[in-house]
Design an enzyme around this catalytic site. Structure first.
Site, PDB file in Angstrom:
ATOM      1  N   HIS A 193      20.846 -24.228  70.328  1.00 16.56           N
ATOM      2  CA  HIS A 193      20.992 -23.335  69.175  1.00 16.56           C
ATOM      3  C   HIS A 193      19.710 -23.276  68.372  1.00 16.56           C
ATOM      4  CE1 HIS A 193      25.572 -24.056  69.012  1.00 16.56           C
ATOM      5  NE2 HIS A 193      25.288 -22.960  69.665  1.00 16.56           N
ATOM      6  N   ARG A 300      21.727  -7.522  73.609  1.00 19.83           N
ATOM      7  CA  ARG A 300      22.446  -8.579  74.331  1.00 19.83           C
ATOM      8  C   ARG A 300      23.636  -9.034  73.476  1.00 19.83           C
ATOM      9  NH1 ARG A 300      16.937 -10.434  75.856  1.00 19.83           N
ATOM     10  NH2 ARG A 300      16.891 -10.813  78.106  1.00 19.83           N
ATOM     11  N   ARG A 336      24.635  -3.546  75.749  1.00 17.20           N
ATOM     12  CA  ARG A 336      25.006  -4.129  77.033  1.00 17.20           C
ATOM     13  C   ARG A 336      26.304  -4.916  76.857  1.00 17.20           C
ATOM     14  NH1 ARG A 336      21.410  -8.549  80.119  1.00 17.20           N
ATOM     15  NH2 ARG A 336      22.188  -9.908  78.484  1.00 17.20           N
ATOM     16  N   GLU A 434      20.004  -5.840  88.636  1.00 22.13           N
ATOM     17  CA  GLU A 434      19.654  -7.261  88.583  1.00 22.13           C
ATOM     18  C   GLU A 434      19.954  -7.950  89.907  1.00 22.13           C
ATOM     19  OE1 GLU A 434      20.493  -8.853  84.274  1.00 22.13           O
ATOM     20  OE2 GLU A 434      22.259  -7.803  85.017  1.00 22.13           O
ATOM     21  N   ASN A 457      14.572 -10.528  84.935  1.00 26.13           N
ATOM     22  CA  ASN A 457      14.824 -11.971  84.810  1.00 26.13           C
ATOM     23  C   ASN A 457      15.785 -12.416  85.910  1.00 26.13           C
ATOM     24  OD1 ASN A 457      13.428 -11.461  82.503  1.00 26.13           O
ATOM     25  ND2 ASN A 457      15.162 -11.661  81.120  1.00 26.13           N
ATOM     26  N   ASP A 458      16.829 -11.624  86.092  1.00 25.80           N
ATOM     27  CA  ASP A 458      17.791 -11.960  87.145  1.00 25.80           C
ATOM     28  C   ASP A 458      17.360 -11.430  88.504  1.00 25.80           C
ATOM     29  OD1 ASP A 458      19.822 -13.585  86.044  1.00 25.80           O
ATOM     30  OD2 ASP A 458      20.439 -11.884  84.807  1.00 25.80           O
ATOM     31  N   ARG A 468      17.033 -19.555  87.792  1.00 25.39           N
ATOM     32  CA  ARG A 468      15.997 -19.440  86.757  1.00 25.39           C
ATOM     33  C   ARG A 468      16.049 -20.568  85.738  1.00 25.39           C
ATOM     34  NH1 ARG A 468      18.470 -14.070  83.609  1.00 25.39           N
ATOM     35  NH2 ARG A 468      17.706 -14.737  81.594  1.00 25.39           N
ATOM     36  N   CYS A 505      14.113  -3.775  81.227  1.00 24.70           N
ATOM     37  CA  CYS A 505      14.329  -4.548  79.996  1.00 24.70           C
ATOM     38  C   CYS A 505      14.165  -6.046  80.228  1.00 24.70           C
ATOM     39  CB  CYS A 505      15.707  -4.237  79.406  1.00 24.70           C
ATOM     40  SG  CYS A 505      17.051  -4.641  80.520  1.00 24.70           S
TER      41      CYS A 505
HETATM   42  C1  PEP Z   1      17.420  -9.653  82.922  1.00 23.50           C
HETATM   43  O1  PEP Z   1      18.094 -10.275  83.738  1.00 23.50           O
HETATM   44  O2  PEP Z   1      16.269  -9.245  83.159  1.00 23.50           O
HETATM   45  C2  PEP Z   1      17.975  -9.361  81.590  1.00 23.50           C
HETATM   46  C3  PEP Z   1      17.364  -8.581  80.738  1.00 23.50           C
HETATM   47  O3  PEP Z   1      19.141  -9.977  81.262  1.00 23.50           O
HETATM   48  P1  PEP Z   1      19.252 -11.476  80.707  1.00 23.50           P
HETATM   49  O4  PEP Z   1      17.871 -12.038  80.544  1.00 23.50           O
HETATM   50  O5  PEP Z   1      19.995 -11.383  79.432  1.00 23.50           O
HETATM   51  O6  PEP Z   1      20.023 -12.136  81.790  1.00 23.50           O
HETATM   52 MG    MG Z   2      20.177 -10.583  83.294  1.00 25.04          MG
END
Ligand code: PEP
Ligand code: MG
Length: 573
Positions: A193, A300, A336, A434, A457-458, A468, A505
């Protein structure tokens, strides 16, 4: 020579200043036999009551203009005080063992913490810090320390850097209110947190600096580099000058950047680029407005679900969306739907599969739990009547999922119509790319949606088969892997051919090193964190698409990471 320590940088920025080391008294807890059992039970109950009062008082001290809804963090501590695991189980132990309250509480908390320690999930296991903080508060009261904060000198922290074993969100907020420059802690992880708060509050921060305190005493000069996770203790002249220069450069850089805030986002050769912002809390809109953001490309919403025991109701969702709509003043807002699961869990839930990143998360979790999903969908659909709301679904894997979502949306719209509640029947509907399977099938999915957004990211973790959040394989996490670049190009080309807007994103879009490469790959829409917004904008404005396209096609033919990195350097020249 100055001493250097390394931790995990969780919030960017450089701070230079005197350190204030927080050394909480080590509470010695011994088992004692008691004869006055009822009096001991009352002593414990009084301590719980006082802890409750203290937390409520802290909650009242949170400034109303606080940029983050931190009351939720404190509420979670208040709820723990009401939970029978902490409020009742120790009483049973006092009766059972005829022991003192401190010992009973310690036995109980050791047991709870053991359960958290055995959890694989990093988000959930980091929640044990909350339990520890609540237990320490009660133990301190039992020991006669009834001051509200762990730190009695909290009144004089302006312009200091805080070093502590760990910080509770409550203490972090109070300290931020006092004007601290930065903080560093020995414990904690990126998903704690406190780390989430540091990023949202814009305070440079480092966590996980194991055993830092023996090397540092209050009033030592410290340099904190929140981006690289490094601290310098009593830096020598040379080091100090270097970081002062870097700090000044960063300040100057930000001041220069702010000048492009209102100018259009267009490349040198006249190609307009869409640049939107990512947010986690409605309060982040202040940072978006500061950099001149005209739209939200990723909201998010899962942060609304965290740090609480029950999911938010429809009205709470609606209120949060309304705040963002009002702050955006007409610009598009991409909400989202819930992306919980894997490293993002709610209190009381936990990962049920061996590898939760591949398990029941995001849209899979939502379609499996309509009580969680439907109130949010209803709120988004209702909010669509009041602003340029777009709905985006995370982690879509199969076409069947879309059919299911469309059917729920249809059902909700019919319900709303019956109640004469407004909504926009043309609200744009999009998905995130993703999962590699969906990126490969962009040409098939594009005609079924209004827009797409690449979540790198995913996408990177699934393409390269690395979790990750697993530190052991982090070194393999490479946005420049040819497979990742090919997937991005394939998706961008297919969406463009289908005439469907495609954005990115994921963090790759916020990283200044990759912006030109992405432009060269054909990407024309970015959604980035507010911190990086103006830097990305400036790179876009300095880019020439024609040149980049040529460079990029050469890069795409390369397989060696060294060659690709070298090529990127040339692109960024
Ligand atoms: C991603 O996966 O790139 C993404 C923006 O979602 P999050 O980082 O919230 O999983
Ligand atoms: Mg993601």
């Amino acid at each position: 020579m100055s001493l250097t320590l390394h931790g995990i940088g969780v919030s960017k920025g450089i701070a230079i200043g005197k350190v204030h080391v927080i050394r909480r008294d080590v509470l010695e807890i011994n088992k004692e036999s008691v004869t006055e059992i009822e009096a001991e039970v009352s002593r414990f109950q009084n301590a719980i009551d006082l802890a409750h009062q203290q937390l409520k008082l802290i909650k009242e001290q949170i400034p109303t203009n606080s940029t983050v809804d931190v009351t939720a963090f404190i509420d979670s501590h208040l709820l723990m005080l009401e939970d029978s695991l902490l409020a009742k189980a120790p009483i049973d132990l006092i009766y059972e063992h005829n022991c003192n309250a401190e010992w009973a509480l310690q036995m109980q908390s050791d047991e709870i913490i053991q359960i958290f320690d055995n959890m694989d999930d990093p988000y959930l296991s980091s929640r044990k810090n909350d339990i520890e903080q609540v237990v320490i508060r009660i133990q301190r009261i039992l020991h006669g320390h009834t001051d509200i904060s762990f730190e009695t000198a909290l009144t004089n922290l302006a312009n200091t850097i805080i070093l502590a074993d760990d910080l509770s969100p409550a203490d972090t907020v109070l300290m931020q209110h006092q004007g601290i420059l930065a903080f560093a802690t020995e414990f904690g992880g990126t998903t704690s947190h406190t780390a989430i708060l540091a990023r949202s509050l814009g305070i440079p921060a480092i966590v996980g600096l194991r055993t830092a305190r023996p090397y540092i005493k209050s009033d030592d000069t410290l340099i904190i580099d929140g981006e690289h996770g490094v601290i310098f203790i009593s830096p020598d002249e040379h080091c100090l000058r270097h970081y002062q220069t870097r700090q000044n450069e960063q300040k100057h850089f930000r001041a220069v950047l702010s000048k492009i805030k209102s100018s259009p986002t267009v490349t040198q050769d006249g190609v307009p680029i869409t640049l939107h912002a990512n947010i986690e809390f409605p309060e982040d809109m202040e940072a978006v407005k500061k950099v001149g953001g005209k739209g939200v490309g990723l909201y998010r919403t899962e942060f609304l679900f965290m740090n609480r025991h029950t999911p938010p109701e429809e009205e709470e969702h609606f209120d949060a969306y309304l705040k963002v709509i009002n702050a955006m003043q007409g610009g598009p807002i991409t909400i989202r739907t819930l992306d919980l699961g894997a490293d993002k869990q709610i209190l009381g839930s936990h990962a049920t599969t061996c590898n939760s990143a591949l398990g029941l998360r995001a849209i899979r979790l939502c379609l499996n739990n309509s009580k969680l999903f439907k109130p949010q969908l209803r709120a988004i659909i209702r909010a669509s009547a009041l602003g340029q709301v777009r709905m985006m679904i995370p982690m879509v894997t199969g076409f069947q999922e879309l059919t299911q979502i469309f059917s729920i949306i249809k059902e909700i719209r019919e319900e709303l119509q019956k109640k004469s509640l407004d909504f926009n029947p043309k609200m744009p509907f999009g998905i995130m790319l993703e999962v590699p399977a969906m990126a490969i099938c962009t040409d098939l999915i594009a005609p079924q949606v209004d827009f797409l957004s690449v979540g790198t990211n995913d996408l990177i973790q699934y393409t390269l088969a690395i979790d990750r959040s697993d530190e052991a394989v982090n070194y393999l996490y490479d946005p420049l892997h040819p497979a990742v670049l090919r997937l991005i190009k394939m998706s961008v080309d297919a969406a463009t051919k289908a005439n469907k807007p495609i954005s990115m994103c994921g963090e790759m879009a916020s990283n200044s090193e990759y912006v030109k490469l992405l432009l060269g790959l054909g990407l024309r829409s970015f959604s980035v964190n507010p911190e990086s917004f103006l830097e990305v904008k400036q790179i876009i404005k300095n880019s020439n698409i024609k040149n980049l396209t040529k460079f990029t096609s050469q890069t795409m033919a390369m397989s060696s990471p060294i060659e690709i990195t070298e090529s990127l350097k040339n692109i960024n020249l």
